[in-house]
Design an enzyme around this catalytic site. Structure first.
Site, short mmCIF file in Angstrom:
data_model
loop_
_atom_site.label_atom_id
_atom_site.label_comp_id
_atom_site.label_asym_id
_atom_site.label_seq_id
_atom_site.Cartn_x
_atom_site.Cartn_y
_atom_site.Cartn_z
N HIS A 258 0.85 -1.19 0.00
CA HIS A 258 0.00 0.00 0.00
C HIS A 258 0.89 1.24 0.00
O HIS A 258 1.96 1.24 0.60
CB HIS A 258 -0.91 0.01 1.23
CG HIS A 258 -2.05 0.97 1.13
ND1 HIS A 258 -1.91 2.31 1.39
CD2 HIS A 258 -3.36 0.78 0.79
CE1 HIS A 258 -3.08 2.91 1.22
NE2 HIS A 258 -3.96 2.01 0.85
N ASP A 313 -7.80 -5.05 -0.09
CA ASP A 313 -8.33 -5.77 -1.24
C ASP A 313 -8.02 -7.26 -1.20
O ASP A 313 -8.59 -8.02 -2.00
CB ASP A 313 -7.77 -5.17 -2.53
CG ASP A 313 -8.11 -3.70 -2.67
OD1 ASP A 313 -9.30 -3.37 -2.51
OD2 ASP A 313 -7.21 -2.89 -2.93
#
EC number: 2.3.3.16
Length: 377
Positions: A258, A313
């Site tokens: 991320h 996700d």
């Protein structure tokens, strides 16, 4: 001296009271409340009120909000017709863009700073109708408007599947909506802010956000992560797949890493727990969860030294799949939740710190070139 920040990394484009992220410690808060507390003790409707009005609602305020949502699920027939005129093979986010743009074209009297928050609540309800009917269109089913209920998540699931959802399904959908509500200013929120800074209407700003969300490096990441699990197919194949695709071929492990978090994404931890509440009655979802767990172990072993861990996700797709949604709907479900965050950010920007967003580009081409006629080139 001008400085080019690739990807706008470390560029602050607004101040906000909405969302706080500590990427080193894995902390996410909405309006000062830890995401874990909002998920464990609150509801999506409470989160809507919190994000728009800056505080948690009283019982009366919450009931009034629910009543407002129940009143606003209806959309003009022309909007549904626009979605259903498109081929069912069309991309889900593309259909959602069409529906959102249709609402923008019909709502001709929009003006900023006139009941912005009430307008946002109306749009959130209508997005539930659009997303449910994007799914129904792609499945070849007739249009269906969400029915009033005491739960936004329940109304949405009932409209999508035309069956009464279980308590576990309602709970999981509600929590998923909270988890994807906002995450500061990623690409889609930035796109919405750019559009809103021109004083374009809310629906058009959402259409800009949807265009950015569609990309596989943003909202599409949940679909790409889940496709890995499908490709692997069997928990016993995880090690060989990882060695081949990730270690040897250097392919990116989708659902890992991320831009902000350098530790385990707090949302991913919650999505993992949510998946466990749903997979017992779904053999395929259970198998994909086992694959994900093994893949997570290998990924952490391989990448944790670089600050790369599972992001939101990685497990969210398993939750959506266990709820009954096909892979093609994952990004649209992200959009349903993130609509609140987009609206909260553009309202905050326009009402409190409005300025047209107009960055510059650093020109590095030739200083001057003399024009040569085509006969002499």
């Amino acid at each position: 001296m001008s400085v080019v920040s690739k990807g706008l990394e470390n560029v602050i484009i607004k101040v906000t009271n909405l969302t706080f992220i500590d990427g080193e410690k894995g902390i996410l808060r909405y309006r000062g409340y830890n995401i874990e507390d909002l998920v464990n003790y609150g509801s999506y409707e409470e989160t809507i009120y919190l994000m728009l009005y800056g505080k948690l609602p009283t019982k009366k305020e919450l009931n009034d909000l629910k009543a407002k949502l129940n009143e606003e699920y209806e959309v003009p027939q022309e909007v549904l017709d626009t979605i259903y005129l498109m081929p069912k093979e069309a991309d889900a986010i593309g259909l959602l863009e069409v529906g959102t743009a249709a609402l923008a074209s019909i709502d001709k009297n929009f003006k900023w700073k006139e009941n912005d928050k009430e307008k946002a609540i109306s749009i959130i309800a209508k997005m539930a109708t659009l997303v449910a009917n994007v799914y129904r269109r792609k499945e070849g089913n007739k249009p269906r408007i969400p029915e009033p209920s005491d739960s936004f998540a329940k109304s949405f699931l009932l409209a999508s599947f035309a069956r009464e959802p279980t308590t576990d399904e309602i709970n999981a959908m509600d929590k998923a909506l909270i988890l994807y509500t906002d995450h500061e200013v990623p690409a889609s929120t930035t796109a919405a802010l750019v559009a809103a800074s021109t004083l374009s209407d809310m629906y058009s700003s959402l259409t800009a956000a949807l265009a950015a969300l569609k990309g596989p490096l943003h909202g599409g990441a949940a679909e790409e992560a889940f496709k890995q699990f499908i490709e692997i197919g069997d928990p016993n194949r995880v090690q060989n797949w990882f060695n081949d695709k990730v270690v040897n071929q250097k392919n990116r492990l989708m659902g890992f890493g991320h831009r902000v978090y350098k530790t385990y994404d707090p949302r991913a931890k919650i999505f993992k727990k949510l998946a466990l509440t749903l997979i017992e009655r779904n053999a395929d979802a259970r198998r994909y969860f086992e694959i994900a767990q093994k893949l997570e172990e290998l990924g952490i072993k391989q990448f944790s030294s670089k600050g790369i861990y599972p992001n939101t996700d990685f497990y969210s797709g398993i939750v959506f799949y266990a709820l009954g949604f096909p892979v093609y709907m994952f990004t649209a479900l992200f959009a349903l939740s993130r609509t609140l965050g987009w609206l909260a950010h553009i309202i905050e920007y326009v009402e409190e710190q409005h300025r047209l967003i107009r960055p510059r580009a650093l020109y590095v081409g030739p200083e001057y070139q003399e024009y040569v006629s085509i006969d002499k080139r």
